[in-house]
Every structure is written in structure tokens, then in C-alpha cells.
Design an enzyme around this catalytic site. Structure first.
Site, PDB file in Angstrom:
ATOM      1  N   HIS A   1      -6.226   9.499  -0.911  1.00 37.39           N
ATOM      2  CA  HIS A   1      -7.008   9.491   0.331  1.00 37.39           C
ATOM      3  C   HIS A   1      -6.280  10.101   1.526  1.00 37.39           C
ATOM      4  CE1 HIS A   1      -5.077   5.484   0.025  1.00 37.39           C
ATOM      5  NE2 HIS A   1      -4.829   5.673   1.298  1.00 37.39           N
TER       6      HIS A   1
ATOM      7  N   ASP B   1      -8.226   1.563   1.638  1.00 39.97           N
ATOM      8  CA  ASP B   1      -7.898   2.534   2.688  1.00 39.97           C
ATOM      9  C   ASP B   1      -8.772   3.779   2.777  1.00 39.97           C
ATOM     10  OD1 ASP B   1      -6.398   3.112   4.924  1.00 39.97           O
ATOM     11  OD2 ASP B   1      -4.846   4.199   3.832  1.00 39.97           O
TER      12      ASP B   1
ATOM     13  N   ASP C   1       0.993   5.067  -0.224  1.00 39.30           N
ATOM     14  CA  ASP C   1       0.263   6.333  -0.182  1.00 39.30           C
ATOM     15  C   ASP C   1       0.966   7.382  -1.033  1.00 39.30           C
ATOM     16  OD1 ASP C   1      -1.965   5.845   1.583  1.00 39.30           O
ATOM     17  OD2 ASP C   1      -0.488   5.572   3.183  1.00 39.30           O
TER      18      ASP C   1
ATOM     19  N   HIS D   1       0.865  -1.187   0.000  1.00 40.82           N
ATOM     20  CA  HIS D   1       0.000   0.000   0.000  1.00 40.82           C
ATOM     21  C   HIS D   1       0.896   1.230   0.000  1.00 40.82           C
ATOM     22  CE1 HIS D   1      -3.544   2.414   0.595  1.00 40.82           C
ATOM     23  NE2 HIS D   1      -2.951   3.028   1.599  1.00 40.82           N
TER      24      HIS D   1
HETATM   25 ZN   LIG Z   1      -3.444   4.822   2.504  1.00 43.48          ZN
END
Ligand SMILES: [Zn+2]
Length: 1006
Positions: A416, A147, A34, A32
Site C-alpha cells: 500500500h 492501512d 511497510d 505494522h
Molecule cells: Zn502501512
């Protein structure tokens, strides 16, 4: 992002499953990543992201059964362009062919679902999809929204329209997830749109309580769980390859313990699902930067489990998301149907309501939306320019590079932890810098197009008239300035625009040389600045040049000056809250054709609004309130950039109010200044309400514009603008999902944290109503909104917080935001019937207000003024219920050879225009406007050029609509669906019928 607690439940012992069937676990390796959050994109690339793709590709190449899913395209593209070697690139193509590397979602980012606008969600998806299809011939079919903080019902609709076969979510209310888990209801077919229903339904998998990370608790190790590569190190990767928290290697001594732990977890999870297939995500935030150590340990572990599968009752295999969904699909189970309810708001625990981020970093939220509308305007303007002048002086590659930079920046901030405001300050700065740079580039492009000599006419322009100047002030020495105004919408508009000028008097001439109605008045901001308002009337996608002249002497009545009204400011006495006595006695009316607004001189606040057509008066009071947040974790739940915890009720945020009224002929302005203390020299809050009064009904009289100025706040304050009315709404509120559709929000009581859990995101619209009246607010950026008492609606405009929670402190995520924010809302009041056919279009008009660009400074012209020459471009106009959501030149070009070989870039395709049209209405919402509407694309586009070919495609332009076949998931309500796209298609003569809530995407060729 991930919090470092949870997972206590693994301690539960799992009873032997009596099912005869072995459980099949799909181990899905993922990282994951970001696009922002704590570290900037550049820092992340350096510390781990680039290594993820390099080492994963190497390790997949090495061992044939290994797999990986790649999610965020921004990181992948940066790696592909700047880091990957030719060998890596060759391997990526091979791995894609073998289905071992799989692109999931395919957007630039994993976009937020609560506070993003639907247009931006589509943009970021289109941006990533275009790259993937051009480069690899690949079209993602699955979502992995693991997420985002809550799930919107718009997202499944968009993914269905993009051609996806299944969707996946994770963060939903903790108590609801518990329930769904117990009852095996985590999987369902979601009909996200109440109008499109089964036409755009999509199978949806909700992740169980372990969410997207591997269980991090291992009974025999004090390090992390299945993360043999440890945790990523910033700023530099360690030279010796030794990362912190590397798990114990899988050896003869540990393999059984690992196997038992993994099997227990798989068996536990299997109980929550209807089939014996378990999706077992293997990864977490920032994982697989050292894929070699990850896979070499997991290979041994999985091999061990499989050789003991009879004993364990479990088999394990590396899988992509497609492997899992395909197997599940083949079970042919029949699934529950979920209607259009969303999963907002989202709480992780009783006191952890993730409703704060709806209002966090209001400045970034505002700039992100302004950047998006500037991009929207620039795309259509460049498209029409390019069609008219394919070899014109504005170099097309240069223009496209400007647009691409802004597309990239607007896509990036939809992450996000981007537009949500949940990032660290340096990451917020990064988004802002990318947005502002992108906007500057787009403005250069707009200026270049606006400034083209008008003599560049071709046959479309043969109707341009060369009208001589008809109105002109006498003096040749009058300073003047030139302002372009562009209407980016495919509707005709009539509105006013506002520019700041340094002169007390101004005359505005249009491109026919006629004086236009205008109004000038001293600005609130400074005594040397004036606000000039002037009326613009523009066709769809049309721009005009206005000349503003600044006469140095007072004008004679009857001259051109006469069209400009000089408005005077009327000041009222300051009122102190503690001295308020009887209200409602000294009322001052401000009128226009729609409303009578009454302001109370006792309070200097709004008192009531009368809807003049229906003769209904609604009591309305508006002012600022504050929640005082707790920042000390020792004294109770805190508010932070994610979470809002109301520590008691809100309190009025002011002790005195000053009011000024500026009666005008274009607009009347009511200015209210709120002082925190009576003796304060400066106000902390202000609101300016602009009531359109003039122009004989050609300005929308129902549109009351309110501009707020809030801040800087004191620390640990959350400010709301509260509208209290006499409406009997029973605390029921309507708020939008991403500007696409409305949700009814009924007030719910909870044992704890009721205020925060009744907050909802407002992206474009929120309203409340009773039988006779509706009060609508429209917004140009996201906020949190709630109705906590009868007839009341509050909008959270700004938050400034600090807390001593270790985790927040460590990542600098406390939201000590000292900025001044200046959001705008449009307020409308009327009968529910009358407003239900207006607000959709108004919301779009607020998002895409005319682009106003001054192309020079006021100066005295020495040379002959150029001849005025009328509007320079022809209008493009759609019916009122259809919105031109996009008109752009994507530039990417798919060539079939790309999936197999080489890295040579295909030619940029400038001839293929992407046109996206959306129907703004739900079925049954408006008797007239909710009808399917047929347009002829050739006729609509004739103001730009002659359409030669139209091809309908999927939402992101990667599927020819006739080739798109989505999986059909069986439901109890399954009906025969023959036309998979659900769309009616385009006829030979370019007619297309667009039904309610459809979003239709076309490639058109001129
Ligand atoms: Zn995230």
C-alpha cells in the site's frame, strides 16, 4: 504508514459504564511493517524487521501467555530464510501449534485496495499462502487490512474465496467512521459482489478511530504511549539498545497511571461496539524490534489490571486475531448486511482527500502492470512448454527461479505504499529495480522457449506442417529480423502489433511464409525511426514467428511488398487557442467500420464521433488541463503524493495545437501535439489516436487506442486529460474496483473540497453514459478519474508536486516527479447495450496485449534460411465470457510432515498446474454472456496435453474446495447455506460450470 497527529479524543472523560458485564479486552501485539514506503526493504530488515521476528519468537517462548500476529510475509520470509537460527525455526513451529503466533492475511504484503488489479492482489496472496502452507501447513483465516487508503469491495470477495472467516479494515472516510462508531455499526457482514452475494460474504470489522496503533498520548509522560521499545532508528539499531522515545517503564510509581489510561481507552472503545469485547491492537509501525522490553512492561501492566478487574470492570488478555473473532462469533449476534458498496474515496479530514495517489508515480504504476502481464504470459508459456517437454533443454529449475523472482517483485509492489506511489524516491527506485530485473529474467525465459529448434516435436505436434516458403523477396541480401508474437490469452485474437524499425520499408512474413498485412510510417519520435504495424492472428496461448524483411529498393506492385502499406504523414497548420473563431466549420473525417471521427481544423481537436451502426453522433472534444497545486502549508491545503486538493478549477494546459493525420490501410493515426506556449519549440503533451481501419472487419473497429505523452511537468502541476461530450450523464460515472467489478459513482457536493472528493480510482475501466450512448475508457495502469461537469470525464495522468510540510520534507515524500509518462487508454463509443457485453473482454485484452519479442537484430543472412513451419503450438480457447486468469506451475508442495519437524525443503512439484478461470460478467449484464457456462477442462486443455486429474481448490490453492468450511455469521437475512463454497464442482468427466463473477481455481495434472 502513520501520521504523527490525532488522538486528542482520549482527553474525553469516560462515564462509568453501567453494564454489569466486564469488558473483555483482546490485546493483540503486532508490528505494522511497510514493505517499502520511506525505507527500502533491505534498510528495514537491517534497522528493525529482522529483530522483530527474532525477539518476538524469543519472548513468546519465554512466557507462555504472550502472543503475536505476523502479517507481511515478505519480511517474515526474508527473516526465515536468511536470519532465523534452527532454534528460532523450531520455536516458530511450536508457537504456531500452540496458536500463540498467528499468520494474518498471509500475503507477501498488505496490498493497496484502490489501484491494484485483481490479478495482482490474488498473485501476492497466493505467493505468501503457498509459502506458509508448504512450510508450516498453515492457512491464514483472517485479514488485517489496517492501512490501505480506503477499502475496495473486491477485497472481501477475494478473502472469502481464499477461505477467510473474517476481514478487518480501518481507513474509511472520517465522517462515515464517526457515524458508524456512534451507531455501533462498525461491524457488518459484507457482500462485496452484487452477483455472488451471500455465497462469498464475509464478516468485516472496521477499526475505530484509534485505528491500528495504541493510543500514543499518555497524560503523565511526554514520551510515547505504550511503546516501551521506543521508535525504530535508521540506518543502524543503537548499540546500547536505547532507542528514542522509549516510554516510562511500568513501575510501582507508574503502574496505576498506565492502568487507568489503558482502562479508560478500553472503556471508551467498548461503547462503539455491540458486544463487550474490545479489540485492542497493541503496536504500530515498526514496533516489537525489542520485544523483551515491550512484553516485560505489558505483562506487569496487564497483571495489575486483571487483579483490579472488579474495580475497573475490565479484563485484559494477550490475543491473536483469531481469539478475538472466535469470541465474537460465539456471541451469536445477528449482524447488519452491507451490499457491494466500497469505501472509496477516503478522506481523513475535510481537506484531506486521499485521491491524489490514484495518479502518483504513473511510471511505476505502468511498469508494475507491464511486469504483471509479462509474468502472466511467461507462466503460461513455461507451463505448456514443461508439459510438452518435461525434460526439455530449458532447465526447469532455472525457469522456475526466473518466474519466482518476477512473482516476488510483482507481489512486493502491490504494497500500500508501493503501487500507490506514496513512497520515497529511493523506495520507488527499489521497486522499479526489482521489477525490471524480474522482467529481464522472464524475457530470457521466453527467448529460451521461443528459440527451441522446431524439430523437438512430440505426438501433440504431429500436425505441424512443413510448408515451404511461398513468398519471398528476390534478393538474398535483404536484411531480416525475426520476431515472436505470443498471445497469452485463452481466446483467439486478431489485432495489430507495433514495432520500431530503422528502415523505411518492411515486409512481414508469417511462419507459413505468407506476407501479412502491414503498414509502415515515419515515427513521431525521430526522423530515422519508423513505426511498423502488422496484423497478427493468433489462437489462444499460441505463438508465431514472423520474419521482417527490409527491402533496400522500392517494391514492384504485386510482389510481397504489396502487403505493406507505406503511409504518409499529412501535417496541418498550427492553431493558437487565442485565434480560434468559429469551430465546427472545417471538419476532417477519419472513418472506419464503426465510427466517423471528425477533427476540427480550426482547433486541431476532435470534434465528434458518430457511431455508424446506430447513426448516433456524439460531440467529443479532448485536451489537456492542469490543476495548479498549492505547495505552501501556510497558504492553505496542499496536494502531495497521497492527497489531491484542487486549488481552484483546472485550466487548459496549452496555447497551441499541431495535428498530423496518417491515413493508413491497417490503422489511421491522428497525432496531436499540445504546446504550453505559442512560441515553445517543444510540445509538453501529445496524444496519438489509432483508428483500426483495415483487414475487413477482423480488427476490432470499436477500439480507439490513445497513447499519451505527458511531461516533464512544471512543479506543482497535476495534469488531466479531459473528454467533453454531449452525453447527459449528470456527472455520474462508473469506475471499477480493481478490474473486478463496476461501481456507480454519483456526483456529490460537499462544503469543501468537492473536486478532490469526487475523484475515483480507475484500474481497468471507467465509463459514462446516457440513454443512447456510452463512452468507455480502458486502461493498462491505474489513474484517478472524475466527472465534474455534464458529459465530461477527466483522467489524471501525471502529477509533479513539492510542498514545505515538515512531515513530507522529513521523509522525502513530496513527489517531485519529473518523468515523462506514456500511458495508453482505449476509448470505445456506442450504445450502452452494445458496449456492456464488450468492455470486460476488451479490458483484459488491453492488459494482456500480445508479447512481441525481437530475437535478433536485422541482419543479412549468409546461410540458407530455415524452412517455415507453421504455427508451432496448438491453441487453447475458452468461451468469450470466461477468462483464463492464471495458468502456472506454483512449484510449492505441501507435505504433512512440515508442520511438525525439520526444515528440509520438499521437492519442487512441477506436475501440479494451477489453472484459474474467472467469469467476466455480472448477473443480468448481458443476455447471452451473463449465463453460467459449462466447459470441459479436458477438451479446453487438449492443445497443451492430456489432462488426467482435476482438483478444485480455494482461491490461493491451499484448500481442497470440499474441505473448506467457513464460519457462518448470523445476519438478519441469513438463509440456509448448505454448499459453503457455493461452487458446483467438477464432474467425473471434467465438466465444470462457471457462473457469473465466479473465480474458480483448479489444480490440474497431465
Ligand atoms: Zn502501512
Amino acid at each position: 504508514m502513520i501520521f504523527p497527529f490525532f488522538f486528542g479524543l482520549l482527553l474525553m472523560t469516560v462515564s462509568e459504564n453501567d453494564a454489569a458485564e466486564k469488558i473483555q479486552a483482546f490485546v493483540i501485539p503486532h508490528s505494522h511493517m511497510d514493505v517499502g514506503w520511506v525505507y527500502t526493504v533491505q534498510e528495514s530488515m537491517h534497522a528493525y524487521a529482522s529483530n522483530v521476528y527474532s525477539t518476538v519468537v524469543e519472548e513468546l517462548t519465554r512466557v507462555k501467555n504472550r502472543k503475536f500476529i505476523a502479517v507481511e510475509q515478505e519480511f517474515f520470509r526474508l527473516w526465515w530464510t536468511n536470519v532465523a537460527s534452527d532454534w528460532h525455526k523450531k520455536q516458530v513451529r511450536q508457537l504456531l501449534l500452540e496458536g500463540r503466533l498467528e499468520f494474518i492475511i498471509g500475503g507477501q504484503v498488505m496490498h493497496d485496495e484502490a489501484v491494484t488489479d485483481v490479478d495482482d492482489a490474488i498473485l501476492q496472496l497466493t505467493e505468501g499462502h503457498g509459502f506458509l502452507y508448504e512450510t508450516f501447513g498453515v492457512r491464514p483465516r483472517f485479514a488485517w487490512h489496517v492501512d490501505p487508503f480506503g477499502a475496495s469491495a473486491t477485497t472481501p470477495v477475494l478473502f472469502a474465496l481464499a477461505g477467510f472467516d473474517a476481514h478487518l479494515i480501518s481507513r474509511i472516510d472520517y465522517d462515515l467512521k464517526d457515524d458508524m462508531q456512534k451507531n455501533k455499526k462498525l461491524q457488518f457482514v459484507w457482500r462485496g459482489s452484487p452477483t455472488l452475494k451471500e455465497k462469498q460474504e464475509i464478516f468485516t470489522h472496521t477499526m475505530d478511530q484509534f485505528s491500528y496503533c495504541t493510543p500514543s498520548y499518555i497524560p503523565f509522560s511526554n514520551r510515547s504511549g505504550f511503546y516501551w521499545n521506543g521508535v525504530a532508528l535508521f540506518p543502524d539499531p543503537p548499540k546500547d539498545g536505547k532507542y528514542p522515545n522509549m516510554s516510562l517503564p511500568v513501575t510501582k510509581e507508574t503502574v496505576e497511571l498506565y492502568a487507568q489510561t489503558m482502562v479508560d481507552n478500553i472503556r471508551l472503545r467498548a461503547q462503539w461496539f455491540r458486544s463487550s469485547h474490545v479489540l485492542w491492537p497493541w503496536g504500530c509501525d515498526k514496533q516489537f524490534y525489542n520485544a523483551s522490553v515491550q512484553f516485560s512492561n505489558m505483562d506487569v501492566l496487564m497483571n495489575y489490571i486483571n487483579t483490579h478487574s472488579d474495580q475497573y470492570g475490565v479484563t485484559v488478555q494477550y490475543a491473536t486475531l483469531k481469539d478475538y473473532f472466535q469470541t465474537l462469533h460465539q456471541t451469536n449476534l445477528s449482524w447488519d448486511v452491507r451490499g457491494n458498496q466500497d469505501f472509496l474515496p477516503y478522506s481523513t479530514e475535510p481537506f484531506q482527500a486521499w485521491t491524489g495517489f490514484y495518479g502518483s508515480r504513473n511510471v511505476l504504476k505502468g511498469v508494475a502492470r507491464r511486469a504483471s502481464s509479462l509474468l502472466y504470459a511467461s507462466e503460461s508459456l513455461f507451463t505448456r512448454y514443461h508439459i510438452s517437454y518435461p525434460d526439455g533443454p530449458v532447465q526447469r529449475e532455472w525457469a522456475l527461479s526466473k518466474l519466482k523472482a518476477l512473482r516476488w517483485a510483482v507481489s512486493e509492489v502491490q504494497h500500500h505504499d508501493g503501487i500507490t506511489g506514496t513512497e520515497s524516491p529511493k523506495v520507488a527506485d527499489m521497486y522499479m529495480e526489482h521489477l525490471l530485473q524480474g522482467m529481464m529474467g522472464a524475457e530470457e525465459l521466453l527467448a529460451a522457449i521461443f528459440l527451441l529448434p522446431q524439430t523437438l516435436s512430440n505426438d501433440i505436434y504431429d500436425q505441424i506442417k512443413n510448408t515451404p516458403t511461398t513468398a519471398r523477396t528476390d534478393s538474398e541480401n535483404v536484411p531480416e529480423q525475426h520476431i515472436f508474437v505470443y498471445n497469452p490469452l485463452a481466446w483467439n485474437i486478431s489485432t495489430y502489433v507495433n514495432v520500431s524499425v530503422q528502415y523505411a520499408m518492411a515486409v512481414v512474413l508469417d511462419d507459413d511464409g505468407k506476407a501479412v498485412p502491414a503498414q509502415i510510417q515515419p515515427s513521431m519520435e525521430s526522423s530515422t525511426v519508423y513505426d511498423l504495424f502488422f496484423v497478427v492472428e493468433l489462437g489462444g496461448l499460441q505463438y508465431r514467428k514472423y520474419t521482417v524483411q527490409f527491402p533496400q529498393s522500392p517494391c514492384d506492385t504485386g510482389s510481397a511488398c504489396g502487403a505493406t502499406h507505406v503511409a504518409k504523414v499529412v501535417k496541418f497548420n498550427k492553431t493558437n487557442v487565442r485565434q480560434w473563431k468559429k469551430t465546427g466549420r472545417k471538419l476532417l473525417p477519419v472513418l472506419n467500420e464503426c465510427y466517423k471521427l471528425m477533427f476540427d481544423q480550426e482547433t486541431n481537436l476532435l470534434h465528434s464521433i458518430t457511431d455508424r451502426s446506430k447513426k448516433i453522433r456524439v460531440r467529443v472534444q479532448q485536451d489537456f488541463w492542469e490543476y495548479k497545486a498549492n505547495g505552501d502549508v501556510q497558504s492553505g491545503p496542499i496536494s502531495d503524493n497521497y492527497i489531491f486538493t484542487a486549488n481552484g478549477s483546472a485550466v487548459p494546459a496549452y496555447k497551441s495545437v499541431v495535428m498530423e493525420i496518417v491515413p493508413g490501410k491497417v490503422i489511421s493515426e491522428i497525432r496531436q501535439y499540445f504546446y504550453r506556449e505559442e512560441e515553445d519549440a517543444n510540445h509538453t503533451y501529445s496524444v496519438v489516436t489509432r483508428v483500426p481501419v483495415g483487414f475487413k472487419g477482423r480488427l476490432s473497429c470499436f477500439r480507439l487506442e490513445q497513447s499519451y505523452k505527458v511531461g516533464p511537468l512544471e512543479v506543482n502541476r497535476e495534469t488531466v486529460f479531459r473528454t467533453r461530450t454531449s452525453l447527459q450523464n449528470n456527472r455520474t460515472l462508473f469506475t471499477d474496483n480493481n478490474g473486478y467489478q463496476m461501481m456507480k459513482r454519483t456526483y456529490k457536493g460537499y462544503a469543501n473540497n468537492t473536486v478532490a472528493r469526487n475523484y475515483y480510482p480507475m484500474v481497468r475501466v471507467a465509463y459514462m453514459e446516457d440513454e443512447s450512448s456510452r463512452v468507455v475508457f480502458l486502461s493498462e495502469r491505474a489513474h484517478g478519474v472524475a466527472s465534474l461537469s455534464q458529459g465530461q470525464l477527466e483522467v489524471m495522468l501525471h502529477r509533479r508536486l513539492w510542498n514545505n510540510q515538515e512531515w513530507n520534507q522529513g521523509y522525502n515524500l513530496t513527489l517531485n516527479d519529473s518523468s515523462v509518462v506514456r500511458p495508453v487508454l482505449w476509448m470505445m463509443l456506442g450504445s450502452p447495450d452494445s458496449l456492456s457485453s464488450i468492455y470486460q473482454q476488451e479490458a483484459v485484452e488491453l492488459q494482456h496485449r500480445p508479447v512481441v519479442m525481437a530475437i535478433d537484430q536485422p541482419q543479412k543472412l549468409l546461410n540458407q534460411r530455415e524452412t517455415f513451419s507453421g504455427p508451432s503450438v496448438h491453441p487453447v480457447v475458452l468461451p468469450q465470457n470466461l477468462h483464463m486468469q492464471s495458468l502456472s506451475i506454483p512449484g510449492w508442495n505441501y507435505s504433512p510432515e512440515h508442520s511438525s519437524g525439520g526444515d528440509e525443503k520438499s521437492e519442487v512439484n512441477f506436475d501440479r498446474i494451477l489453472l484459474r478461470i474467472t467469469h467476466l460478467y455480472e448477473e443480468g449484464e448481458s443476455p447471452v454472456l451473463s449465463q453460467p457456462t459449462t466447459i470441459n477442462l479436458k477438451e479446453v486443455m487438449q492443445g497443451i496435453g492430456k489432462v488426467s486429474k482435476v482438483q478444485e481448490c480455494s482461491l490461493t490453492g491451499t484448500w481442497n474446495i470440499s474441505d473448506l468450511q467457513r464460519w457462518n455469521w448470523k445476519t438478519d437475512e441469513t438463509m440456509q447455506k448448505t454448499d459453503k463454497s457455493g461452487f458446483s464442482g467438477v464432474t467425473q468427466d471434467f465438466n465444470v460450470t462457471i457462473s457469473p463473477k465466479e473465480i474458480r481455481t483448479f489444480f490440474i495434472y497431465f
